[in-house]
Design a protein around this motif. Structure first.
Motif, PDB file in Angstrom:
ATOM      1  N   ALA A  32     -38.721 -12.562  69.987  1.00  0.00           N
ATOM      2  CA  ALA A  32     -38.925 -12.119  68.609  1.00  0.00           C
ATOM      3  C   ALA A  32     -38.614 -13.281  67.678  1.00  0.00           C
ATOM      4  N   VAL A  33     -39.281 -13.291  66.530  1.00  0.00           N
ATOM      5  CA  VAL A  33     -39.088 -14.340  65.536  1.00  0.00           C
ATOM      6  C   VAL A  33     -39.233 -13.719  64.153  1.00  0.00           C
ATOM      7  N   GLU A  34     -38.475 -14.225  63.195  1.00  0.00           N
ATOM      8  CA  GLU A  34     -38.626 -13.739  61.818  1.00  0.00           C
ATOM      9  C   GLU A  34     -39.938 -14.254  61.248  1.00  0.00           C
ATOM     10  N   PHE A  35     -40.569 -13.416  60.405  1.00  0.00           N
ATOM     11  CA  PHE A  35     -41.865 -13.753  59.833  1.00  0.00           C
ATOM     12  C   PHE A  35     -41.832 -15.091  59.095  1.00  0.00           C
ATOM     13  N   GLY A  36     -40.777 -15.343  58.325  1.00  0.00           N
ATOM     14  CA  GLY A  36     -40.697 -16.590  57.569  1.00  0.00           C
ATOM     15  C   GLY A  36     -40.776 -17.815  58.464  1.00  0.00           C
ATOM     16  N   ARG A  37     -40.058 -17.787  59.577  1.00  0.00           N
ATOM     17  CA  ARG A  37     -40.085 -18.914  60.516  1.00  0.00           C
ATOM     18  C   ARG A  37     -41.456 -19.034  61.172  1.00  0.00           C
ATOM     19  N   LEU A  38     -42.027 -17.895  61.564  1.00  0.00           N
ATOM     20  CA  LEU A  38     -43.359 -17.913  62.168  1.00  0.00           C
ATOM     21  C   LEU A  38     -44.379 -18.452  61.179  1.00  0.00           C
ATOM     22  N   PHE A  39     -44.302 -17.998  59.928  1.00  0.00           N
ATOM     23  CA  PHE A  39     -45.248 -18.439  58.908  1.00  0.00           C
ATOM     24  C   PHE A  39     -45.154 -19.951  58.719  1.00  0.00           C
ATOM     25  N   HIS A  76     -37.716 -12.114  56.476  1.00  0.00           N
ATOM     26  CA  HIS A  76     -36.737 -11.704  57.478  1.00  0.00           C
ATOM     27  C   HIS A  76     -37.208 -10.553  58.363  1.00  0.00           C
ATOM     28  N   VAL A  77     -38.466 -10.137  58.203  1.00  0.00           N
ATOM     29  CA  VAL A  77     -39.031  -9.099  59.083  1.00  0.00           C
ATOM     30  C   VAL A  77     -39.192  -9.694  60.477  1.00  0.00           C
ATOM     31  N   LEU A  78     -38.733  -8.964  61.474  1.00  0.00           N
ATOM     32  CA  LEU A  78     -38.774  -9.435  62.859  1.00  0.00           C
ATOM     33  C   LEU A  78     -40.122  -9.103  63.484  1.00  0.00           C
ATOM     34  N   ILE A  79     -40.770 -10.113  64.061  1.00  0.00           N
ATOM     35  CA  ILE A  79     -42.017  -9.951  64.803  1.00  0.00           C
ATOM     36  C   ILE A  79     -41.619  -9.993  66.274  1.00  0.00           C
ATOM     37  N   MET A  80     -41.936  -8.939  67.025  1.00  0.00           N
ATOM     38  CA  MET A  80     -41.526  -8.865  68.430  1.00  0.00           C
ATOM     39  C   MET A  80     -42.735  -8.787  69.343  1.00  0.00           C
ATOM     40  N   LEU A  81     -42.741  -9.605  70.388  1.00  0.00           N
ATOM     41  CA  LEU A  81     -43.770  -9.491  71.417  1.00  0.00           C
ATOM     42  C   LEU A  81     -43.539  -8.225  72.220  1.00  0.00           C
TER      43      LEU A  81
END
Length: 82
Positions: A32-39, A76-81
């Motif tokens: 999982a990764v926070e949206f901000g970091r993924l973006f 800070h929304v968590l994106i989870m595989l």
């Protein structure tokens, strides 16, 4: 049509790979990764990260809360595989 579908599938698979690479393993073992970091990471690859995330969710590959994600507000929304 097949070329367009193939391109979309490649983008979704690439997104999942990026989440796996930069994300952190959760208690259940899923990345999982926070949206901000993924973006921040993904914007160098493609400027359509939100659209790809929505397609990946429709395909049952990722989970996140909310209907749409917005840079800044949803960092800070968590994106989870899945």
């Amino acid at each position: 049509m097949d070329d367009a579908h193939s391109h979309v599938s490649r983008e979704v698979l690439e997104l999942c790979l990026v989440i796996r690479q930069i994300g952190k393993s959760q208690e259940d073992g899923r990345a999982a990764v926070e949206f901000g970091r993924l973006f921040e990471h993904y914007v160098t690859i493609s400027n359509k990260v939100v659209g790809v995330l929505l397609r990946a969710r429709r395909q049952g590959l990722v989970h996140f809360e909310g209907e749409m994600l917005w840079q800044g507000r949803d960092d800070h929304v968590l994106i989870m595989l899945l």
